[in-house]
Design an enzyme around this catalytic site. Structure first.
Site, PDB file in Angstrom:
ATOM      1  CG  HIS A 151      -2.125  -0.991   1.233  1.00 10.49           C
ATOM      2  ND1 HIS A 151      -3.206  -0.372   0.754  1.00 10.49           N
ATOM      3  CD2 HIS A 151      -2.213  -2.082   1.442  1.00 10.49           C
ATOM      4  CE1 HIS A 151      -4.169  -1.736   0.824  1.00 10.49           C
ATOM      5  NE2 HIS A 151      -3.433  -2.444   1.090  1.00 10.49           N
ATOM      6  CE  LYS A 154      -7.430  13.485  -0.348  1.00  5.67           C
ATOM      7  NZ  LYS A 154      -7.616  12.220  -0.994  1.00  5.67           N
ATOM      8  NE  ARG A 155      -5.835   9.997   9.581  1.00  5.65           N
ATOM      9  CZ  ARG A 155      -5.030   8.909  10.395  1.00  5.65           C
ATOM     10  NH1 ARG A 155      -5.705   7.597  10.306  1.00  5.65           N
ATOM     11  NH2 ARG A 155      -4.336   9.279  11.222  1.00  5.65           N
ATOM     12  CE  LYS A 196      -3.854  10.587   2.698  1.00  3.32           C
ATOM     13  NZ  LYS A 196      -4.661  10.050   1.499  1.00  3.32           N
ATOM     14  CB  THR A 249     -10.795   4.206  -1.999  1.00  2.00           C
ATOM     15  OG1 THR A 249     -10.150   4.886  -0.592  1.00  2.00           O
ATOM     16  CG2 THR A 249      -9.854   3.195  -2.404  1.00  2.00           C
ATOM     17  CE  LYS A 299     -14.323   5.620  -0.200  1.00  2.00           C
ATOM     18  NZ  LYS A 299     -13.782   6.024   0.854  1.00  2.00           N
TER      19      LYS A 299
HETATM   20  C1  LIG Z   1     -12.651   6.453   1.449  1.00  2.00           C
HETATM   21  C2  LIG Z   1     -12.048   7.004   2.684  1.00  2.00           C
HETATM   22  C3  LIG Z   1     -10.916   7.146   2.949  1.00  2.00           C
HETATM   23  C4  LIG Z   1      -9.667   7.365   2.001  1.00  2.00           C
HETATM   24  O1  LIG Z   1      -9.737   8.340   1.354  1.00  2.00           O
HETATM   25  P1  LIG Z   1      -8.387   8.921   0.349  1.00  2.00           P
HETATM   26  O2  LIG Z   1      -8.896  10.102  -0.274  1.00  2.00           O
HETATM   27  O3  LIG Z   1      -8.377   7.740  -0.539  1.00  2.00           O
HETATM   28  O4  LIG Z   1      -7.215   8.959   1.235  1.00  2.00           O
HETATM   29  C5  LIG Z   1     -10.489   7.589   4.367  1.00  2.00           C
HETATM   30  N1  LIG Z   1     -11.265   7.586   5.219  1.00  2.00           N
HETATM   31  C6  LIG Z   1     -12.628   7.332   5.046  1.00  2.00           C
HETATM   32  C7  LIG Z   1     -13.541   7.628   5.984  1.00  2.00           C
HETATM   33  C8  LIG Z   1     -13.262   6.983   3.775  1.00  2.00           C
HETATM   34  O5  LIG Z   1     -14.383   6.592   3.657  1.00  2.00           O
END
Ligand SMILES: *Cc1c(COP(=O)(O)O)cnc(C)c1O
Length: 833
Positions: free
Chosen positions: A379, A570-571, A576, A677, A681
């Site tokens: 990852h 995101k985190r 990022k 991911t 979404k």
């Molecule tokens: C999808 C998701 C992530 C991952 O988000 P990235 O933008 O890919 O880092 C992290 N936390 C939650 C709650 C998510 O639903």
């Protein structure tokens, strides 16, 4: 050959006792009424919202349990090859709404509750998220479980039942505050404790050698014992009868261990040791930074992996008679184990331990089996995130496993030396034991050596794995490295999170896309249909209003729902680049203050947690909030620009945020985000992406077409080249007046008047180091954001692009990803149970 240890026993099934033959559940409304009385012991007059949540959960749970038992029965009878997904994290979120959806009970539940004067949405909101993960990696595991069940793959997840999940984030004076996430406070209706399914897990002790059949054998003795007890969580598929199992382990003190002190009369000591033992499953480690190398984390990893492998072998052994070595040969035809990152990679050594020491198979024979069972998903390429353990710590905690790893390594290096004679540097680089940093066990190398297949999580990432981190391994094991691009489950992220869009699409093309996302392509021509675009825009607007209401409720900030909702959730991590987004916000602010007219009104929304030990990430959160405070209060700005930090980003928050987004910020430095991911979404919910050519953005661009995505910034090779040629961020600072103004403002305390030097370190870091090349990408980012703003004013063109994004997302269904794993890695066929 020793008779296999059959304890704990799975009862042999008598086909005549078909327990599931004639279950008849009452209609949902009746179930609600019955459960309110018999499960929560309340009359409807006295019932609280939580009681109604519980009655609803018990009612839906009855339906899932019925199918769960049938699925288990059929697996037991048919004895198919099973897939085991081992992950230290499962970010599953809420269960009630998702279970009702997957079982097809949503409408009935809504009507049943309504008939009793209750609201479905308010009811599901009571449930705490099961936040047993940090971010993308844990959410991926949850999406994969959903897809495996939906595709009727005989699979199970294995992980840890953390008593405290990810911390709950609140924002106080602009800063992140971490509160305990006591998610089990009111119990958990969705788990079933399995006191009969428990295993001994050992730590410490030492190894003795003894003669066996004329050879030397090893035995691990004097170890301390911990008991792993199973909790099972149902994983229902969508549009199928299949309900798979997620088995989470909790640590319990072993009884004999306590008695020792009880017998000494030392009650207090016994209780203390019990608490220390059970701490193994207490907390989830926030793993972004600086949390590596902790003994408790290694204990957690071994604890859940050992319990899982004992359970997997127990299931294998109770399904057949094993009388001789030959009988073990079918093991790889019956089990496939996927390692989600290196966290469970100790499993390679544990499987050898179980097969050789416990089941007395010859080493070479056992290693032949292991090499056909495990596969490993990588990852990250970031060196600081690659797990290593000091040999001292490892040997103290798991002395026998260290020996096993040394033996695996010895044979591996022997093989490498045979194929690449005399290349001593190669041997040093690929060794499982790193001798250059004070002797450490490299878990990624153990995972690669012990797996038949290694995959990255997006095409770019897998290529980079082969050309950088695992380049040596790619030469040693040609063909072992492959790619499986990540995916997301459309059930939770479209159907459940965005009923408005789901309904619109269903009206246009029928319901097939709900089970098989490839059908969503059929909305493509509707991008050119004005009525459809209008309806699509109305759905987006309604989702934005819903989000704006929620934001007002949690932050007090009132939003203009006609503004462009520009969202980065995101985190919080430097790679990022939330900070790059902040630089854009301040740039817009300066333009407004300098009198620029005609700008597109924007609402910039941030959300995400920072690891508690990651000081820079926490500073970035504070800066966002400080900037928000100034911008949102400035009367000159009005509602042309608003900044929001949405606290405690988690799955249930994500379910509101994604559908309400117009613009998806995926702006990591090229080469740093393995896949992402959140990007998928967003696009599936009709947000347009502004992003770098990083991770899965590259493939999103391929799918939606260059003209339907906003790409900016340096590419991965350009990043490498700039760094190799000596990157000087000050050149960009001096060469760009807007950038200079923004950085000077932040450095001088414009956003932190009470403490002017608060952000000096952030700016110094950018000017002197800027590891993630924010300044190099700034101009390109701003220019692209200007195009975004301009396009948004042509709402019809924007909506057309958004429709085409949705239409082209089928590749990013986790069903596609699981199909790839099933075919190319696990060699199981969907629906062939
Ligand atoms: C999808 C998701 C992530 C991952 O988000 P990235 O933008 O890919 O880092 C992290 N936390 C939650 C709650 C998510 O639903």
């Amino acid at each position: 050959m020793k008779t296999p240890n059959e304890s704990p026993k799975t009862p042999k099934r008598n086909p005549k006792n078909k327990v599931t033959a004639n279950i008849k559940l009452p209609p949902v409304k009746q179930g609600l009424q019955q459960h309110l009385i018999f499960s929560t012991f309340k009359t409807s007059d006295a019932a609280t919202p939580r009681d109604w949540y519980e009655a609803a959960s018990y009612t839906v749970r009855d339906h899932v349990v019925e199918r769960w038992v049938k699925t288990a029965e059929s697996y037991y009878k048919d004895d198919p090859k099973r897939v085991y997904y081992l992950s230290l994290e499962f970010l599953i979120g809420r269960m009630l709404s998702n279970t009702a959806l997957n079982l097809g009970l949503n409408d009935e539940l809504k009507e049943g509750l309504a008939a009793l004067g209750r609201d479905l949405e308010a009811t599901v909101e009571i449930e705490n998220d099961a936040a047993l993960g940090n971010g993308g990696l844990g959410r991926l595991a949850a999406c994969f479980l959903d897809s495996m069940a939906t595709m009727d793959i005989p699979a199970a997840g294995y992980g840890i039942r953390y008593e405290y999940g990810m911390f709950r984030q609140s924002i106080e004076n602009g800063q992140q505050v971490e509160n305990p996430d006591n998610w089990l406070r009111y119990g958990n209706i969705w788990e079933f404790q399995r006191p009969e399914a428990h295993y001994n897990i050992r730590f410490y002790g030492h190894v003795v050698t003894y003669p066996e059949d004329g050879c030397q054998a090893q035995r691990w003795v004097d170890a301390e014992h911990v008991v792993a007890m199973a909790y099972d969580v149902p994983v229902p598929g969508y549009g199928t009868e299949t309900v798979n199992n997620l088995r989470l382990w909790a640590a319990k003190a072993a009884r004999e261990f306590d008695l020792r002190h009880f017998n000494d009369g030392n009650y207090e000591r016994a209780v203390q040791e019990r608490n220390a033992t059970e701490s193994i499953s207490k907390i989830l480690y926030p793993n972004d930074v600086c949390e590596l190398g902790k003994e408790l984390r290694l204990k957690q990893q071994y604890f859940f992996v050992s319990a899982s492998i004992q359970d997997i072998l127990r299931r294998f052994l109770t399904s057949r008679e094993i009388k001789c070595q030959e009988d073990w040969k079918i093991l790889p035809e019956k089990i496939a184990i996927q390692l989600n990152d290196t966290h469970p990679s100790i499993g390679v050594a544990e499987m050898m331990y179980q097969l050789v020491d416990e089941h007395h198979l010859p080493w070479d024979f056992a290693w032949g089996l292991v090499g056909k069972i495990f596969a490993y998903t990588n990852h990250t390429l970031m060196p600081e995130a690659l797990e290593t353990w000091s040999v001292d710590l490892f040997g103290r905690l798991l002395p026998r496993h260290l020996e096993i790893i040394y033996k695996i390594n010895h044979e591996f290096l022997h093989m490498v030396n045979h194929h690449f004679p005399g290349d001593v540097e190669l041997l040093k680089r690929v060794s499982i034991i790193d001798e250059t940093h004070g002797r450490r066990v490299r878990m990624a190398h153990l995972a690669v050596v012990g797996s038949h297949t290694v995959n990255g999580v997006a095409a770019l990432h897998s290529e980079l794995l082969k050309s950088t981190l695992f380049a040596d391994f790619d030469r040693i094991y040609p063909g072992k490295m492959t790619n499986v691009t990540n995916g997301i489950t459309p059930r939770r992220w479209l159907n459940q999170a965005n009923p408005g869009l789901t309904g619109l699409i269903e009206k246009a093309i029928g319901p097939d896309f709900k089970k098989d996302l490839s059908h969503i392509k059929k909305i493509t021509p509707l991008a050119d249909d004005a009525d459809f675009r209008k309806a699509f825009a109305q759905v987006k607007q309604a989702n934005k209003m819903r989000l704006a209401e929620k934001i007002q409720k949690v932050t007090g900030v009132v939003l203009n729902p006609d503004s462009l909702f520009d969202v980065q959730i995101k985190r919080i991590h430097e790679y990022k680049r939330q900070l790059l987004n902040v630089l854009h916000v301040v740039t817009l602010y300066n333009r407004i203050r300098s009198g620029e007219q005609g700008m597109t009104p924007r609402t910039v929304i941030f959300g995400g947690k920072a690891a508690p030990g990651y000081a820079m990430a926490k500073q970035i959160i504070r800066l966002i909030n400080d900037v928000a405070a100034i911008v949102n209060e400035d009367v000159v700005v009005g509602d042309r620009l608003k900044v929001v930090f949405y606290p405690n980003y988690e799955v249930s928050a994500a379910e509101i945020l994604f559908p309400g987004s117009d613009l998806s910020e995926q702006i990591s430095t090229a080469g740093t985000e393995a896949s992402g991911t959140g990007n998928m979404k967003m696009a599936l919910n009709g947000a347009l992406t502004i992003g770098t050519l990083d991770g899965a953005n590259v493939e999103i661009k391929e799918e939606v077409g260059d003209e339907n995505i906003f790409i900016f910034g340096l590419t991965t090779p350009q990043v490498a080249e700039l760094k190799a040629n000596g990157y000087n961020p000050r050149d960009y600072y001096n060469g760009n007046a807007e950038l200079k103004q923004v950085l000077d403002m932040i450095a001088s305390g414009y956003f932190s008047v009470e403490e002017p030097g608060r952000y000096q370190n952030i700016v110094d870091n950018l000017l002197n180091n800027d590891q993630y090349l924010l300044l190099a990408d700034y101009a390109s980012y701003i220019k692209t954001q200007d195009e975004v703003g301009k396009l948004y004013r042509d709402r019809d063109a924007w909506i057309r692009m958004a429709v085409l994004n949705v239409a082209n997302m089928s590749k990013f269904s986790s069903d596609r990803a699981i199909g790839d794993y099933a075919k190319n890695i696990w060699h199981v066929s969907p629906g062939n149970s």
